[in-house]
Design a protein around this motif. Structure first.
Motif, PDB file in Angstrom:
ATOM      1  N   GLU A 290      40.415  43.967  43.556  1.00 59.41           N
ATOM      2  CA  GLU A 290      39.608  44.098  42.336  1.00 59.41           C
ATOM      3  C   GLU A 290      39.593  42.787  41.556  1.00 59.41           C
ATOM      4  O   GLU A 290      38.556  42.382  41.010  1.00 59.41           O
ATOM      5  N   THR A 291      40.736  42.106  41.513  1.00 60.06           N
ATOM      6  CA  THR A 291      40.819  40.819  40.821  1.00 60.06           C
ATOM      7  C   THR A 291      39.925  39.789  41.486  1.00 60.06           C
ATOM      8  O   THR A 291      39.174  39.057  40.815  1.00 60.06           O
ATOM      9  N   LEU A 292      39.963  39.722  42.806  1.00 56.75           N
ATOM     10  CA  LEU A 292      39.129  38.770  43.550  1.00 56.75           C
ATOM     11  C   LEU A 292      37.645  39.040  43.322  1.00 56.75           C
ATOM     12  O   LEU A 292      36.849  38.110  43.160  1.00 56.75           O
ATOM     13  N   GLN A 293      37.279  40.305  43.291  1.00 55.89           N
ATOM     14  CA  GLN A 293      35.876  40.671  43.070  1.00 55.89           C
ATOM     15  C   GLN A 293      35.402  40.201  41.697  1.00 55.89           C
ATOM     16  O   GLN A 293      34.270  39.709  41.547  1.00 55.89           O
ATOM     17  N   ILE A 294      36.258  40.330  40.693  1.00 55.86           N
ATOM     18  CA  ILE A 294      35.913  39.885  39.343  1.00 55.86           C
ATOM     19  C   ILE A 294      35.719  38.373  39.309  1.00 55.86           C
ATOM     20  O   ILE A 294      34.770  37.863  38.699  1.00 55.86           O
ATOM     21  N   VAL A 295      36.604  37.651  39.982  1.00 54.69           N
ATOM     22  CA  VAL A 295      36.515  36.190  39.990  1.00 54.69           C
ATOM     23  C   VAL A 295      35.232  35.735  40.674  1.00 54.69           C
ATOM     24  O   VAL A 295      34.499  34.872  40.154  1.00 54.69           O
ATOM     25  N   VAL A 296      34.925  36.300  41.833  1.00 58.02           N
ATOM     26  CA  VAL A 296      33.712  35.916  42.575  1.00 58.02           C
ATOM     27  C   VAL A 296      32.469  36.241  41.753  1.00 58.02           C
ATOM     28  O   VAL A 296      31.518  35.445  41.695  1.00 58.02           O
ATOM     29  N   HIS A 297      32.452  37.406  41.105  1.00 58.81           N
ATOM     30  CA  HIS A 297      31.317  37.790  40.264  1.00 58.81           C
ATOM     31  C   HIS A 297      31.136  36.802  39.111  1.00 58.81           C
ATOM     32  O   HIS A 297      30.000  36.409  38.788  1.00 58.81           O
ATOM     33  N   THR A 298      32.242  36.405  38.491  1.00 60.32           N
ATOM     34  CA  THR A 298      32.187  35.458  37.378  1.00 60.32           C
ATOM     35  C   THR A 298      31.606  34.119  37.817  1.00 60.32           C
ATOM     36  O   THR A 298      30.766  33.533  37.120  1.00 60.32           O
ATOM     37  N   ILE A 299      32.049  33.632  38.964  1.00 63.53           N
ATOM     38  CA  ILE A 299      31.549  32.351  39.461  1.00 63.53           C
ATOM     39  C   ILE A 299      30.056  32.450  39.793  1.00 63.53           C
ATOM     40  O   ILE A 299      29.274  31.540  39.490  1.00 63.53           O
ATOM     41  N   SER A 300      29.647  33.576  40.379  1.00 63.01           N
ATOM     42  CA  SER A 300      28.235  33.748  40.736  1.00 63.01           C
ATOM     43  C   SER A 300      27.342  33.783  39.496  1.00 63.01           C
ATOM     44  O   SER A 300      26.181  33.372  39.546  1.00 63.01           O
TER      45      SER A 300
ATOM     46  N   ALA B 297      50.443  38.775  42.849  1.00 63.58           N
ATOM     47  CA  ALA B 297      51.204  37.520  42.766  1.00 63.58           C
ATOM     48  C   ALA B 297      50.259  36.332  42.634  1.00 63.58           C
ATOM     49  O   ALA B 297      49.254  36.229  43.354  1.00 63.58           O
ATOM     50  N   GLY B 298      50.601  35.428  41.727  1.00 61.08           N
ATOM     51  CA  GLY B 298      49.755  34.270  41.481  1.00 61.08           C
ATOM     52  C   GLY B 298      49.516  33.424  42.719  1.00 61.08           C
ATOM     53  O   GLY B 298      48.393  32.981  42.972  1.00 61.08           O
ATOM     54  N   ILE B 299      50.566  33.204  43.503  1.00 59.34           N
ATOM     55  CA  ILE B 299      50.405  32.362  44.689  1.00 59.34           C
ATOM     56  C   ILE B 299      49.502  33.035  45.722  1.00 59.34           C
ATOM     57  O   ILE B 299      48.701  32.370  46.387  1.00 59.34           O
ATOM     58  N   ASP B 300      49.578  34.367  45.847  1.00 60.79           N
ATOM     59  CA  ASP B 300      48.712  35.077  46.785  1.00 60.79           C
ATOM     60  C   ASP B 300      47.262  35.036  46.319  1.00 60.79           C
ATOM     61  O   ASP B 300      46.338  34.892  47.130  1.00 60.79           O
ATOM     62  N   LEU B 301      47.055  35.153  45.013  1.00 61.91           N
ATOM     63  CA  LEU B 301      45.710  35.054  44.464  1.00 61.91           C
ATOM     64  C   LEU B 301      45.145  33.661  44.725  1.00 61.91           C
ATOM     65  O   LEU B 301      43.983  33.514  45.130  1.00 61.91           O
ATOM     66  N   MET B 302      45.959  32.633  44.518  1.00 61.98           N
ATOM     67  CA  MET B 302      45.514  31.272  44.758  1.00 61.98           C
ATOM     68  C   MET B 302      45.120  31.057  46.219  1.00 61.98           C
ATOM     69  O   MET B 302      44.045  30.515  46.518  1.00 61.98           O
ATOM     70  N   VAL B 303      45.976  31.496  47.137  1.00 54.82           N
ATOM     71  CA  VAL B 303      45.705  31.325  48.573  1.00 54.82           C
ATOM     72  C   VAL B 303      44.418  32.046  48.960  1.00 54.82           C
ATOM     73  O   VAL B 303      43.587  31.514  49.710  1.00 54.82           O
ATOM     74  N   ASN B 304      44.233  33.261  48.455  1.00 53.34           N
ATOM     75  CA  ASN B 304      43.002  34.007  48.737  1.00 53.34           C
ATOM     76  C   ASN B 304      41.775  33.288  48.201  1.00 53.34           C
ATOM     77  O   ASN B 304      40.722  33.254  48.855  1.00 53.34           O
ATOM     78  N   LEU B 305      41.898  32.712  47.015  1.00 51.69           N
ATOM     79  CA  LEU B 305      40.757  32.039  46.397  1.00 51.69           C
ATOM     80  C   LEU B 305      40.406  30.737  47.110  1.00 51.69           C
ATOM     81  O   LEU B 305      39.236  30.345  47.146  1.00 51.69           O
ATOM     82  N   VAL B 306      41.394  30.073  47.674  1.00 42.86           N
ATOM     83  CA  VAL B 306      41.098  28.856  48.461  1.00 42.86           C
ATOM     84  C   VAL B 306      40.238  29.223  49.673  1.00 42.86           C
ATOM     85  O   VAL B 306      39.259  28.537  49.993  1.00 42.86           O
ATOM     86  N   GLU B 307      40.587  30.319  50.335  1.00 46.06           N
ATOM     87  CA  GLU B 307      39.794  30.764  51.492  1.00 46.06           C
ATOM     88  C   GLU B 307      38.385  31.172  51.063  1.00 46.06           C
ATOM     89  O   GLU B 307      37.399  30.824  51.729  1.00 46.06           O
ATOM     90  N   ILE B 308      38.278  31.881  49.942  1.00 42.50           N
ATOM     91  CA  ILE B 308      36.968  32.280  49.423  1.00 42.50           C
ATOM     92  C   ILE B 308      36.150  31.056  49.022  1.00 42.50           C
ATOM     93  O   ILE B 308      34.928  31.010  49.231  1.00 42.50           O
ATOM     94  N   ALA B 309      36.814  30.048  48.464  1.00 45.07           N
ATOM     95  CA  ALA B 309      36.127  28.809  48.098  1.00 45.07           C
ATOM     96  C   ALA B 309      35.485  28.158  49.323  1.00 45.07           C
ATOM     97  O   ALA B 309      34.350  27.669  49.258  1.00 45.07           O
ATOM     98  N   HIS B 310      36.201  28.175  50.425  1.00 46.36           N
ATOM     99  CA  HIS B 310      35.654  27.627  51.674  1.00 46.36           C
ATOM    100  C   HIS B 310      34.442  28.446  52.136  1.00 46.36           C
ATOM    101  O   HIS B 310      33.414  27.880  52.530  1.00 46.36           O
ATOM    102  N   GLN B 311      34.555  29.753  52.070  1.00 46.98           N
ATOM    103  CA  GLN B 311      33.468  30.634  52.522  1.00 46.98           C
ATOM    104  C   GLN B 311      32.223  30.510  51.639  1.00 46.98           C
ATOM    105  O   GLN B 311      31.092  30.533  52.140  1.00 46.98           O
ATOM    106  N   ASN B 312      32.434  30.364  50.320  1.00 48.50           N
ATOM    107  CA  ASN B 312      31.328  30.379  49.359  1.00 48.50           C
ATOM    108  C   ASN B 312      30.943  28.998  48.840  1.00 48.50           C
ATOM    109  O   ASN B 312      30.107  28.884  47.939  1.00 48.50           O
ATOM    110  N   ARG B 313      31.586  27.977  49.389  1.00 47.11           N
ATOM    111  CA  ARG B 313      31.281  26.586  49.008  1.00 47.11           C
ATOM    112  C   ARG B 313      31.587  26.299  47.538  1.00 47.11           C
ATOM    113  O   ARG B 313      30.848  25.608  46.850  1.00 47.11           O
ATOM    114  N   TYR B 314      32.699  26.850  47.051  1.00 45.31           N
ATOM    115  CA  TYR B 314      33.189  26.500  45.727  1.00 45.31           C
ATOM    116  C   TYR B 314      34.019  25.230  45.820  1.00 45.31           C
ATOM    117  O   TYR B 314      34.524  24.882  46.891  1.00 45.31           O
TER     118      TYR B 314
END
Length: 246
Positions: A18-28, A85-102
Motif C-alpha cells: 500500500e505504501t509503494l502504491q501511494i508513492v508511485v501514484h504521487t510521482i505520477s 522497514a525503511g531499508i526495505d522500502l528504499m530497496v523496493n523503490l530503487v527497483e521501481i525507479a528502474h522500471q518507471n525511469r525515475y
C-alpha cells in the motif's frame, strides 16, 4: 489513509504494498510526499525532543519501521497491519525507479559509502536512475544550498542517510526547497547496509523482532545506549500508556 496515534506519535496503518502504491501514484501526479519511519528509539526521543516530534508528525506519510512499534500498537489496542522497514522500502523503490525511469538522489553517509551505493545500483540497474549524490557531512548554514542542488538535479526520489534527528529536521525544514522532488525520505543507516559495511540480520531475526540485537552485537560500544536503554524506556512508556487509561 488510516492513522493511529501512540505515545504522541502518528503512524499510518499501511502495508508495504500500500505504501509503494501511494508513492508511485504521487510521482505520477507530480506531487510531493514527505515520508518518515519511526522505531522504538525515535518514539522515545520524540517524548522530549519537540522539534523532532513536529518534524515527524507533520510528515505526509509515516510508517512503523520497528517490529516493537507493531507489537506495541497491538498491545495498546490499535493494531498496525505490519512493519514497513525503511531499508526495505528504499530497496523496493530503487527497483521501481528502474522500471518507471525515475531518478534518485542519494544524500548521506561517508563519501566512500554513498559512492559505493551509487556504483552498486548503477551496475545492478542503470546509471540512468542516478540524479546525483552527496556525503552527509555539512554545516547547518549549508543546508539551503544542498537542498537547492538536490531540487535542481531532476530527482524524483531523495534518500537521506543521516542519523536522527538531523535527517528528519533537514527534510521538514527544507521540503519547500525540495518541492520539485516527489518523494523525500530519511533512510538512516541503510547506505551502510547496501554498501556492505554493515551486515543486516538474517530474515528470521527480522521477522522475530530481533534485528536490533543483531545490530547491537556488531557494534556494542556504540549501540548499547540506543538499544538497551532506549528499548527499556519504550517498554516503560507503552506500559504507562496502557495502564494509565485502564
Amino acid at each position: 489513509m488510516n492513522k493511529i496515534n501512540i505515545l504522541n506519535t502518528s503512524i499510518h496503518n499501511l502495508t508495504m504494498q500500500e505504501t509503494l502504491q501511494i508513492v508511485v501514484h504521487t510521482i505520477s501526479k507530480e506531487e510531493q510526499i514527505h515520508h518518515v519511519v519511526v522505531n522504538a528509539g525515535k518514539i522515545v526521543a520524540m517524548q522530549s525532543d519537540l522539534q523532532l516530534r513536529q518534524s515527524v508528525n507533520e510528515s505526509d506519510l509515516i510508517n512503523a519501521d520497528g517490529q516493537a512499534v507493531v507489537w506495541a500498537s497491538r498491545f495498546l489496542g490499535k493494531p498496525l497491519k505490519e512493519r514497513v522497514a525503511g531499508i526495505d522500502l528504499m530497496v523496493n523503490l530503487v527497483e521501481i525507479a528502474h522500471q518507471n525511469r525515475y531518478k534518485i538522489f542519494f544524500f548521506g553517509a561517508k563519501e566512500e559509502i554513498v559512492k559505493t551505493v551509487v556504483e552498486k545500483y548503477s551496475n545492478q540497474y542503470s546509471s540512468d536512475i542516478i540524479a546525483g549524490y552527496r556525503n552527509g557531512y555539512f554545516k547547518k548554514e549549508e543546508e539551503g544550498d544542498i537542498a537547492k542542488k538536490i531540487a535542481e538535479s531532476g530527482a524524483n526520489i531523495l534518500f537521506v542517510a543521516i542519523s536522527s534527528p538531523t535527517k528528519e529536521n533537514f527534510l521538514y525544514e527544507n521540503k519547500h526547497l525540495l518541492k520539485n522532488v516527489n518523494f523525500i525520505m530519511g533512510v538512516g543507516g541503510s547506505f551502510d547496509v547496501v554498501s556492505g559495511k554493515v551486515k543486516r540480520a538474517p530474515l528470521w531475526m527480522q521477522n522475530s523482532g530481533l534485528e536490533w540485537f543483531y545490530r547491537f552485537a556488531q557494534e556494542p560500544k556504540r549501540m548499547w545506549k540506543r538499544y538497551l536503554v532506549g528499548n527499556t524506556k519504550f517498554i516503560f512508556l507503552v506500559l504507562k500508556e496502557k495502564f494509565s487509561k485502564s
